[in-house]
Design a protein around this motif. Sequence first.
Motif, PDB file in Angstrom:
ATOM      1  N   MET A  74      15.344 -10.186  33.296  1.00  0.00           N
ATOM      2  CA  MET A  74      14.445  -9.055  33.112  1.00  0.00           C
ATOM      3  C   MET A  74      15.174  -7.841  32.556  1.00  0.00           C
ATOM      4  SD  MET A  74      11.685 -10.446  33.734  1.00  0.00           S
ATOM      5  CE  MET A  74      10.750  -8.961  33.357  1.00  0.00           C
ATOM      6  N   SER A  75      16.439  -7.660  32.948  1.00  0.00           N
ATOM      7  CA  SER A  75      17.224  -6.551  32.401  1.00  0.00           C
ATOM      8  C   SER A  75      17.424  -6.738  30.900  1.00  0.00           C
ATOM      9  CB  SER A  75      18.579  -6.461  33.109  1.00  0.00           C
ATOM     10  OG  SER A  75      18.416  -6.204  34.484  1.00  0.00           O
ATOM     11  N   GLY A  76      17.769  -7.974  30.494  1.00  0.00           N
ATOM     12  CA  GLY A  76      17.909  -8.260  29.065  1.00  0.00           C
ATOM     13  C   GLY A  76      16.601  -8.080  28.327  1.00  0.00           C
ATOM     14  N   PHE A  77      15.504  -8.483  28.956  1.00  0.00           N
ATOM     15  CA  PHE A  77      14.181  -8.369  28.345  1.00  0.00           C
ATOM     16  C   PHE A  77      13.839  -6.903  28.054  1.00  0.00           C
ATOM     17  CE2 PHE A  77       9.596  -7.979  28.401  1.00  0.00           C
ATOM     18  CZ  PHE A  77       9.157  -9.080  27.703  1.00  0.00           C
ATOM     19  N   PHE A  78      13.999  -6.042  29.056  1.00  0.00           N
ATOM     20  CA  PHE A  78      13.661  -4.630  28.878  1.00  0.00           C
ATOM     21  C   PHE A  78      14.644  -3.927  27.937  1.00  0.00           C
ATOM     22  CE2 PHE A  78      11.353  -5.275  32.966  1.00  0.00           C
ATOM     23  CZ  PHE A  78      10.096  -4.932  32.496  1.00  0.00           C
ATOM     24  N   LEU A  79      15.913  -4.344  27.968  1.00  0.00           N
ATOM     25  CA  LEU A  79      16.891  -3.761  27.048  1.00  0.00           C
ATOM     26  C   LEU A  79      16.527  -4.096  25.601  1.00  0.00           C
ATOM     27  CD1 LEU A  79      19.567  -2.225  26.758  1.00  0.00           C
ATOM     28  CD2 LEU A  79      20.746  -4.430  26.872  1.00  0.00           C
ATOM     29  N   GLY A  80      16.141  -5.355  25.358  1.00  0.00           N
ATOM     30  CA  GLY A  80      15.715  -5.737  24.017  1.00  0.00           C
ATOM     31  C   GLY A  80      14.497  -4.970  23.562  1.00  0.00           C
ATOM     32  N   PHE A  81      13.551  -4.766  24.484  1.00  0.00           N
ATOM     33  CA  PHE A  81      12.341  -4.017  24.152  1.00  0.00           C
ATOM     34  C   PHE A  81      12.664  -2.580  23.769  1.00  0.00           C
ATOM     35  CE2 PHE A  81       8.867  -1.220  25.471  1.00  0.00           C
ATOM     36  CZ  PHE A  81       7.815  -1.752  24.748  1.00  0.00           C
ATOM     37  N   LEU A  82      13.537  -1.923  24.567  1.00  0.00           N
ATOM     38  CA  LEU A  82      13.854  -0.516  24.326  1.00  0.00           C
ATOM     39  C   LEU A  82      14.642  -0.322  23.034  1.00  0.00           C
ATOM     40  CD1 LEU A  82      14.770   0.633  27.964  1.00  0.00           C
ATOM     41  CD2 LEU A  82      12.714   1.194  26.659  1.00  0.00           C
ATOM     42  N   ILE A  83      15.671  -1.160  22.822  1.00  0.00           N
ATOM     43  CA  ILE A  83      16.492  -1.009  21.619  1.00  0.00           C
ATOM     44  C   ILE A  83      15.658  -1.241  20.364  1.00  0.00           C
ATOM     45  CG2 ILE A  83      18.397  -2.044  20.307  1.00  0.00           C
ATOM     46  CD1 ILE A  83      19.881  -2.428  22.897  1.00  0.00           C
ATOM     47  N   THR A  84      14.822  -2.291  20.383  1.00  0.00           N
ATOM     48  CA  THR A  84      13.986  -2.575  19.213  1.00  0.00           C
ATOM     49  C   THR A  84      12.989  -1.445  18.971  1.00  0.00           C
ATOM     50  OG1 THR A  84      14.194  -4.935  19.624  1.00  0.00           O
ATOM     51  CG2 THR A  84      12.423  -4.248  18.172  1.00  0.00           C
ATOM     52  N   LYS A  85      12.457  -0.870  20.049  1.00  0.00           N
ATOM     53  CA  LYS A  85      11.526   0.252  19.917  1.00  0.00           C
ATOM     54  C   LYS A  85      12.213   1.433  19.257  1.00  0.00           C
ATOM     55  CE  LYS A  85       7.340   1.751  21.190  1.00  0.00           C
ATOM     56  NZ  LYS A  85       6.085   1.046  20.820  1.00  0.00           N
ATOM     57  N   MET A  86      13.454   1.720  19.651  1.00  0.00           N
ATOM     58  CA  MET A  86      14.183   2.845  19.073  1.00  0.00           C
ATOM     59  C   MET A  86      14.507   2.601  17.607  1.00  0.00           C
ATOM     60  SD  MET A  86      16.732   4.196  22.125  1.00  0.00           S
ATOM     61  CE  MET A  86      17.540   2.613  22.366  1.00  0.00           C
TER      62      MET A  86
END
Length: 226
Positions: A145-157
């Motif tokens: 889940m940490s990797g999932f949310f990190l991927g979401f945030l970085i891609t959003k930025m």
Amino acid sequence: MTTPAPFPGDPGIPGLDLGGQPTAAPRYPRHALGLPAGSVRALLAFMVLGVLWLLVYASKAGDKVPVAYVYLQYVMILILAHYFASHGSTIGKHVSHRNPLYMPSGSVRFLLLAGYLGLVVWLLYNKREFEEPPSGPLVLPLVLMSGFFLGFLITKMVRTAAGGELPFWFQDLEAWVALLGMLGLLIIVMVRVFVNPGINEDIRLDLTTLETGVATVVGFYFGARS
């Protein structure tokens, strides 16, 4: 009430428009590796499902299914939940001109669900037992889940910085990293199933850290495609 003037050459008969402007084909954005939307995710899902079947098939009758199977269950559940939820948002005809992996509509979901349910039924029918994880069972789900949310945030930025659309190079980089991570996962499974059982327990390779890293990469990619 006035009737709109027809286009030149339009006889004014519904369904027989001879001179109207042709409808432009919808413009779809480019997706990772130039493939239809959802193709890389489908490929990752099939690879994880194949590894699960390999672990079960390679374990001898009467022996417990390797603990790697238990770890990969977390990954598979995340993949299935994400993939089915993505249809209608980031996967489908409204965002891509073809279906994932150029396969018929609905076939990827059918094969994933049939393959996973078939595996569950086979395990229940043969009454297979599983090795107990050596560490706390919540570690891998938290990492996923940490990797999932990190991927979401970085891609959003990155999307925001690029003006609303992901750069091609960034999409391809994420896809290649995820695919290489899955290749690493396959190597890890091979070592656990075929190498470690044949050597002394004192010198067996400890692959827990590598498995955690691969799980983080997979979770990162699926978060990035959300």
